[in-house]
Design an enzyme around this catalytic site. Structure first.
Site, PDB file in Angstrom:
ATOM      1  NE  ARG A  50      -3.961  -0.084   1.881  1.00 34.04           N
ATOM      2  CZ  ARG A  50      -4.659   0.627   2.774  1.00 34.04           C
ATOM      3  NH1 ARG A  50      -4.446   0.467   4.073  1.00 34.04           N
ATOM      4  NH2 ARG A  50      -5.550   1.510   2.369  1.00 34.04           N
ATOM      5  CG  ASP A  51       3.854   4.443   1.028  1.00 39.54           C
ATOM      6  OD1 ASP A  51       3.586   5.099   0.002  1.00 39.54           O
ATOM      7  OD2 ASP A  51       4.526   4.901   1.965  1.00 39.54           O
ATOM      8  CG  LEU A  52       5.793  -0.785  -4.647  1.00 39.30           C
ATOM      9  CD1 LEU A  52       6.565  -1.556  -3.591  1.00 39.30           C
ATOM     10  CD2 LEU A  52       5.226  -1.741  -5.690  1.00 39.30           C
ATOM     11  CG  ASN A  56       8.755   3.095   0.855  1.00 40.31           C
ATOM     12  OD1 ASN A  56       9.545   3.664   1.611  1.00 40.31           O
ATOM     13  ND2 ASN A  56       7.451   3.325   0.895  1.00 40.31           N
TER      14      ASN A  56
END
Length: 276
Positions: A50-52, A56
């Protein structure tokens, strides 16, 4: 508790460190394949990252790829918006139910940014991005097609993580045969590739794309073949389709189809393609 110490470059910096477009393509595909492999493992457990985004994804000097920041990871089905706006899938941004397929959209944005060197924040959400094939002939159709599919607005049209891993691994290993479309024809003055069979013409503004198509259409005409053409524009959905259908309807003097049977069908299609 303890955490692994990751030292290296973010994905975008790692890709852009390549000294040639061919090397950047290989780095994009190889790194993307490792990210897809990690996502595949998560998705099998019904977990979504959910935060690619590039920041990251760390690539160590030995080539190991480390996926970071699982603070937003959650069960695969949720309606809660989380992540970095520029990399969010459309369904997440709109507050609709989302699942692991939102990660695949974020992967597409990440890979597109890394290879094109254009920040995700410079694009209007929901608008189609320029084809990566415009970067040069070193970008294989299979890679451009895969990233386009990852960026599909409909989650159902995005390939899953395992399919992404397989496709990206093939590109990284030099196998460019997995594309769904023909290799692009770059205008050189020779229209033989267009006359030989199915082809896709790509190129930047002023590159000669339209001239190439017009020359091919003339050659088709001299050989007795029928052709029509239309312009596509991102602000006019179905505009090209309406142009094509209108051209068919206006061509009442031609005998190349059964007008009595086909004209009502064409008018119905034209009405259906009319803007709301």
């Amino acid at each position: 508790f303890t955490m692994e110490l990751a030292r290296g470059l973010a994905l975008d910096a790692h890709v852009q460190a390549g000294t040639s477009l061919a090397e950047r393509v290989q780095r994009t595909a190889a790194t993307g394949a490792e990210v897809a492999r990690a996502l595949s493992g998560m998705h099998r457990l019904s977990l979504a990252h959910r935060d690619l985004k590039p920041a990251n994804i760390m690539v160590e000097s030995c080539g190991k790829v480390v996926l970071l920041d699982f603070g937003t990871a959650t069960s695969s089905s949720t309606q809660e918006a989380a992540g970095t706006t520029a990399y969010m899938a459309p369904e997440v941004r709109a507050g609709l139910p989302s699942d692991t397929r939102a990660d695949l959209y974020s992967l597409g944005v990440t890979l597109y940014e890394a290879l094109s060197q254009r920040p995700a924040s410079t694009f209007t959400p929901g608008r189609r991005r320029p084809s990566l094939l415009l970067l040069g002939p070193e970008v294989p159709r299979s890679l451009g097609d895969l990233i386009d599919r990852l960026l599909s607005l409909d989650p159902a049209d995005r390939p899953d993580a395992e399919a992404c891993q397989a496709a990206l691994t093939s590109v990284a290993e030099g196998d460019h045969s997995g594309g769904m479309w023909p290799s692009p024809c770059i205008y050189t003055g020779d229209i033989a590739p267009l006359l030989a069979g199915t082809a896709v013409v790509v190129g930047g503004l002023g590159s000669g794309r339209w001239r190439m198509i017009e020359e091919a259409r003339y050659q088709w005409f001299t050989r007795g073949y029928r052709s029509i053409a239309a312009d596509c524009h991102p602000d006019d959905p179905f505009g090209a389709l309406r142009q094509l259908l209108a051209a068919l309807l206006a061509d009442k003097q031609k005998k190349w189809y059964d007008k009595e049977a086909e004209l009502p069908k064409l008018q119905k299609l034209l009405d259906a393609a009319a803007p709301p």
